[in-house]
Design a protein around this motif. Structure first.
Motif, mmCIF file in Angstrom:
data_model
loop_
_atom_site.group_PDB
_atom_site.id
_atom_site.type_symbol
_atom_site.label_atom_id
_atom_site.label_comp_id
_atom_site.label_asym_id
_atom_site.label_seq_id
_atom_site.Cartn_x
_atom_site.Cartn_y
_atom_site.Cartn_z
ATOM 1 N N ILE A 87 6.094 -0.723 11.506
ATOM 2 C CA ILE A 87 6.096 -1.512 10.275
ATOM 3 C C ILE A 87 5.335 -0.788 9.167
ATOM 4 O O ILE A 87 5.712 -0.845 7.996
ATOM 5 C CB ILE A 87 5.529 -2.919 10.536
ATOM 6 N N ASP A 88 4.267 -0.081 9.524
ATOM 7 C CA ASP A 88 3.555 0.742 8.535
ATOM 8 C C ASP A 88 4.483 1.797 7.928
ATOM 9 O O ASP A 88 4.498 2.010 6.713
ATOM 10 C CB ASP A 88 2.354 1.432 9.168
ATOM 11 N N LEU A 89 5.248 2.461 8.783
ATOM 12 C CA LEU A 89 6.199 3.458 8.293
ATOM 13 C C LEU A 89 7.261 2.820 7.403
ATOM 14 O O LEU A 89 7.635 3.368 6.362
ATOM 15 C CB LEU A 89 6.874 4.176 9.470
ATOM 16 N N LEU A 90 7.727 1.642 7.810
ATOM 17 C CA LEU A 90 8.778 0.961 7.054
ATOM 18 C C LEU A 90 8.283 0.562 5.664
ATOM 19 O O LEU A 90 8.964 0.813 4.658
ATOM 20 C CB LEU A 90 9.252 -0.276 7.823
ATOM 21 N N THR A 91 7.106 -0.042 5.592
ATOM 22 C CA THR A 91 6.604 -0.498 4.295
ATOM 23 C C THR A 91 6.267 0.679 3.370
ATOM 24 O O THR A 91 6.504 0.601 2.158
ATOM 25 C CB THR A 91 5.359 -1.393 4.477
ATOM 26 N N SER A 92 5.747 1.749 3.937
ATOM 27 C CA SER A 92 5.468 2.916 3.091
ATOM 28 C C SER A 92 6.765 3.575 2.620
ATOM 29 O O SER A 92 6.830 4.099 1.503
ATOM 30 C CB SER A 92 4.589 3.922 3.837
ATOM 31 N N ARG A 93 7.806 3.521 3.450
ATOM 32 C CA ARG A 93 9.116 4.049 3.041
ATOM 33 C C ARG A 93 9.718 3.191 1.930
ATOM 34 O O ARG A 93 10.375 3.707 1.017
ATOM 35 C CB ARG A 93 10.047 4.096 4.253
ATOM 36 N N MET A 94 9.490 1.874 1.985
ATOM 37 C CA MET A 94 9.954 0.994 0.908
ATOM 38 C C MET A 94 9.297 1.374 -0.418
ATOM 39 O O MET A 94 9.931 1.368 -1.470
ATOM 40 C CB MET A 94 9.615 -0.468 1.235
ATOM 41 N N ALA A 95 7.997 1.710 -0.339
ATOM 42 C CA ALA A 95 7.250 2.052 -1.553
ATOM 43 C C ALA A 95 7.601 3.437 -2.073
ATOM 44 O O ALA A 95 7.627 3.653 -3.294
ATOM 45 C CB ALA A 95 5.751 1.961 -1.269
ATOM 46 N N GLU A 96 7.855 4.382 -1.162
ATOM 47 C CA GLU A 96 8.168 5.764 -1.556
ATOM 48 C C GLU A 96 9.394 6.261 -0.795
ATOM 49 O O GLU A 96 9.283 6.993 0.180
ATOM 50 C CB GLU A 96 6.978 6.680 -1.277
#
Length: 331
Positions: free
Chosen positions: A302-311
């Motif tokens: 989920i950390d990877l997913l949310t950071s991918r959403m942001a960048e």
């Protein structure tokens, strides 16, 4: 109900705003995660919504905003106890972060096209894909469409697609050395390596360690890494006194199969599994195993997913989930 609200009609945010004595924007902020709204306003809006039976239409909001709060969770092998643990952790942690998970099954051997297509209709904010499904091409299509994707325990290296993978090398090495240190001299690994990337990597690491230590080892191939195939594999272990099953689900079947044959575990055959499912600790198994912490793995994904959403333009990343040996009675 006030005279302004018609019976039989679903209440709207305008109705809630009117009853609470606030603006419609205040109602929207109240039901938007992390939006700024005073405690007094929130209390009035929630009270009015409850009295009216109002519910936010998140799907409609997603259609308007082009992205919803929905996150797709695509999983195969739902009969495996580890998958149940994994999905529970993923969905709970998504909810805690104000996402709404949509679970869609995509069993191995079936086309996943319809599953992934459904997710597009929901305008999902992202997708988490567990091992064994769906194929690489579909994941690549989602990434190309700008939908963030994280793969869990999958091999596929796809541009702009992040992955979380358990530490298979350590798992295979620990399994081999633990069996040898316990006194086993003729080892075997039971695995359907063609199906699962992580199963194949665990098998390879186990064999590599055995060969480096000049230990006698062989592969017992099975069709699927499940209980039934573990049960059947017990008939093919003549001359083996130490076994690594690439998951606990199969290891439990193997132990039951050995007992049917009158083979004592661990006195005649030592057994190690992988995943540390709840059944591994049951008194009927007391299985020595590798713990794959699905709670930590869910957080990593989920950390990877949310950071991918942001960048969305950043390079793809891989996170390694550590494994630890859990010693019980079977090895």
């Amino acid at each position: 109900m006030s005279g302004q609200e018609k019976p039989g009609r679903k209440p709207t945010s305008f109705d809630v705003a009117r009853r609470a004595g606030v603006s419609r924007a205040a109602v929207s902020r109240t039901f938007t995660p992390n939006a700024s709204v005073s405690p007094e306003t929130r209390e009035k809006v929630v009270k009015a919504a409850k009295e009216l039976g109002y519910r936010v239409n998140y799907l409609a909001r997603g259609l308007i905003n082009r992205r919803s709060d929905f996150v797709g969770v695509v999983a195969a092998g739902m009969d495996n106890p580890f998958r149940a643990m994994q999905i529970e952790q993923i969905t709970k942690k998504l909810v805690r972060r104000n996402f709404r998970p949509i679970l869609l099954p995509a069993d191995h051997g079936e086309s996943a096209d319809h599953v992934m297509d459904q997710l597009l209709h929901y305008n999902v904010s992202g997708v988490l894909v567990t091992s064994d499904a769906p194929p690489t091409a579909l994941c690549a299509e989602f990434a190309a469409a700008g939908v963030p994707i994280v793969l869990i325990n999958k091999a596929d290296a796809i541009p702009a697609v992040d992955r979380v993978v358990c530490d298979t090398d350590t798992a295979g090495r620990l399994a081999a050395t633990t069996l040898l240190e316990a006194g086993a001299r003729h080892l075997a690994v039971v695995s359907a390596s063609a199906i699962s990337y992580t199963a194949r990597r665990r098998q390879q690491a186990f064999l590599a360690c055995c060969h480096a230590l000049e230990a006698d080892v062989r592969v017992i191939p099975v069709a699927v890494n499940d209980y039934a195939n573990g049960l059947a594999a017990a008939e093919r272990l003549d001359g083996v006194d130490g076994v690594f099953c690439v998951n606990d689900y199969m290891a439990c079947g193997l132990i039951d199969g050995l007992r049917r044959r009158g083979v004592a575990v661990p006195h005649s055959v030592r057994v190690i599994g992988h995943d540390d499912v709840p059944q591994a600790a049951w008194g009927s198994y007391e299985l020595t195993t590798m713990r794959q912490p699905c709670d930590l793995q869910a957080d990593q994904a989920i950390d990877l997913l949310t950071s991918r959403m942001a960048e969305p333009e950043m390079a793809e990343r891989v996170e390694l989930t550590p494994v630890t040996l859990v010693r019980r009675a079977t090895a």
